[in-house]
Design an enzyme around this catalytic site. Structure first.
Site, PDB file in Angstrom:
ATOM      1  N   CYS A  99      -1.968   9.128   1.854  1.00 30.07           N
ATOM      2  CA  CYS A  99      -3.045   8.234   2.289  1.00 30.07           C
ATOM      3  C   CYS A  99      -4.032   8.957   3.202  1.00 30.07           C
ATOM      4  O   CYS A  99      -5.236   8.710   3.156  1.00 30.07           O
ATOM      5  CB  CYS A  99      -2.464   7.018   2.988  1.00 30.07           C
TER       6      CYS A  99
ATOM      7  N   ASN B  38      -8.646   0.693   0.925  1.00 30.95           N
ATOM      8  CA  ASN B  38      -7.278   1.180   0.835  1.00 30.95           C
ATOM      9  C   ASN B  38      -7.150   2.147  -0.338  1.00 30.95           C
ATOM     10  O   ASN B  38      -8.081   2.312  -1.139  1.00 30.95           O
ATOM     11  CB  ASN B  38      -6.313   0.006   0.682  1.00 30.95           C
TER      12      ASN B  38
ATOM     13  N   HIS C 213       0.085   4.255   8.017  1.00 32.19           N
ATOM     14  CA  HIS C 213      -0.773   4.327   6.836  1.00 32.19           C
ATOM     15  C   HIS C 213      -2.232   4.463   7.251  1.00 32.19           C
ATOM     16  O   HIS C 213      -2.710   3.729   8.128  1.00 32.19           O
ATOM     17  CB  HIS C 213      -0.578   3.053   6.000  1.00 32.19           C
TER      18      HIS C 213
END
Length: 467
Positions: A91, A408, A386
């Site tokens: 991520c 995201n 994250h």
């Protein structure tokens, strides 16, 4: 009647067994009796029956908070396509490259679209982390195996998680390539098996290097052996992720997919200069919100970096109010940001919505959960897990934030059209790290960031990698 006799016998046997344990601090018969009685006073047969055949989250979902989401944002940066990190912990890399490609599009009035290769940097990241582990083993070979830093290297030989300082170090050192020049592979999107193989090999190599140091082998011999070890790791990476390109031809495209001009030949370093304009290192500061520690102090984690010759993680600790002012300034100027969160807390994944009242576990179980942010960090109950790209904020009439939106990296069909929307109260409780371009940072905060950092250990609960 027979069932009651059996239950009585069972409880009597349990009591006798507990009575036989005399060590202080154990659960004795008297304590067990109180535990059972306390539980019985809270027992709700209807809820117990429901929990037997339903998920906890489905039962704890707060119906009063499950309405339509307000998706209007008063300040929003231009949208870009949503990507998917698949079954990998990258991520941080997706978020970092999201920021770079958005910055490039912004310099061209959002008329150009570019996708950057994640696997190109992943490959170099894994090689550099392997070298960091092996060199760290060499540098600390005189310490016993039980030493915390030695244990750190053997417990964490390699991983695909990271932070933005890794993006900065890798881009400055290895450059960038477009996605179509070096696309994803199966092992790039599904990293677990490759990681296990490399991890096992690095642990084996780490032991060998310690033995070489103990045997007083020369520094030259140790370096040559480490180089051969890294060649083996590189071989695994090339076979799994592909061989990094040295030169390539590429033509940019507009937002409609139409080619702009003739293709040009680039090296990865030349292409990075085209996209970024110069070195990333030194162009930003990293800030965090950790209410356990003094604000306006800088903290650094030794050996927690992506390249041996790169930057340790270094963060200036700030109140959320200061962080919000800088993020709002950045977003108002059209600049997206690397940010990280404890995204699993109170996440309504279906709606892509984060709020403190999405789930009411307290009412479901009849038990309070009163820890604040500092308590959660200190006990490893919460921390950065994250990274996502901060892209929008909705402000009230006084210019104060009401809610935020992030892009995201879980795919375009996940959450709210690939994004997550979070209320400001959730943002304050579960956001942790922010990367801010220096042009949005006030002079006093820039000065505070330059102070000598306080060193912390790699196992600190707030300095876990974003995955």
């Amino acid at each position: 009647m027979k069932r009651n006799i059996l239950m009585t016998c069972g409880l009597l046997s349990l009591a006798l067994a507990l009575h036989a344990q005399h060590k202080s601090g154990g659960i004795d018969a008297q304590m067990m009796k109180k535990i059972v009685a306390e539980q019985a006073s809270k027992n709700n047969p209807a809820i117990t029956n429901a929990l037997a055949s339903n998920s906890i989250d489905n039962l704890a979902k707060n119906a009063r908070n499950a309405g339509a989401i307000d998706s209007y944002f008063s300040v929003e940066t231009p949208k870009q396509n949503i990507q998917d990190q698949k079954s990998s912990g990258r991520c941080w890399l997706f978020t970092g490259l999201n920021v770079l490609r958005a910055n490039y599009a912004r310099k061209h009035n959002d008329s150009i679209r570019i996708e950057l290769s994640h696997v190109y940097l992943s490959m170099h990241d894994q090689l550099e982390k392997a070298n960091l582990m092996l060199q760290g083993i060499i540098d600390n070979a005189q310490k016993p195996m039980e030493d915390p830093i030695v244990q750190f290297f053997f417990k964490n030989p390699i991983g695909d998680g990271g932070t933005f300082c890794g993006v900065s170090d890798l881009v400055d050192k290895y450059g960038l390539v477009p996605m179509e020049v070096m696309p994803e592979t199966y092992s790039a999107e599904n990293t677990s098996r490759m990681a296990r193989i490399i991890t096992s090999k690095l642990r084996e190599y780490g032991l060998e290097l310690r033995r070489m140091v103990a045997a007083k082998k020369s520094a030259t011999a140790i370096k040559e052996r480490k180089t051969k070890m890294l060649a083996d790791i590189y071989h695994i990476l090339v076979m799994s992720l592909g061989e990094p390109v040295k030169t390539f031809q590429y033509a940019f495209k507009d937002k409609n997919g139409k080619q702009i001009g003739a293709p040009k030949t680039y090296t990865p370093q030349e292409f990075a200069k085209e996209i970024v304009g110069g070195n990333l290192t030194g162009s930003f500061i990293m800030v965090m919100n950790d209410p356990r520690r003094d604000y306006y102090k800088t903290y650094e984690v030794e050996y927690d970096r992506h390249t041996y010759d790169g930057q340790n993680w270094k963060y200036l600790n700030l109140p959320m109010e200061d962080i919000a002012k800088m993020t709002i300034a950045s977003l108002k100027d059209g600049t997206k940001m690397y940010t990280s969160y404890d995204v699993g807390k109170q996440l309504d994944r279906t709606r892509g919505y984060l709020d403190l009242e999405n789930y009411d576990y307290g009412t479901l179980f009849g038990i309070d959960f009163p820890m604040n942010k500092a308590d959660r960090i200190a006990t490893f109950d919460s921390g950065s897990t994250h990274a996502m790209t901060l892209t929008a904020v909705d402000l009230d009439e006084n210019g104060q934030p009401k809610k935020w939106k992030v892009e995201n990296s879980w795919g375009a069909t996940n959450g709210h059209q690939g994004c997550l929307i979070m209320t400001n109260r959730w943002f304050n409780e579960y956001s942790f790290r922010f990367v801010i371009d220096k042009k949005y940072v006030p002079a006093d905060i820039l000065k505070a960031e330059q102070q000598k950092p306080i060193m912390v250990t790699p196992d600190d609960p707030l300095f876990q990698e974003d995955k």
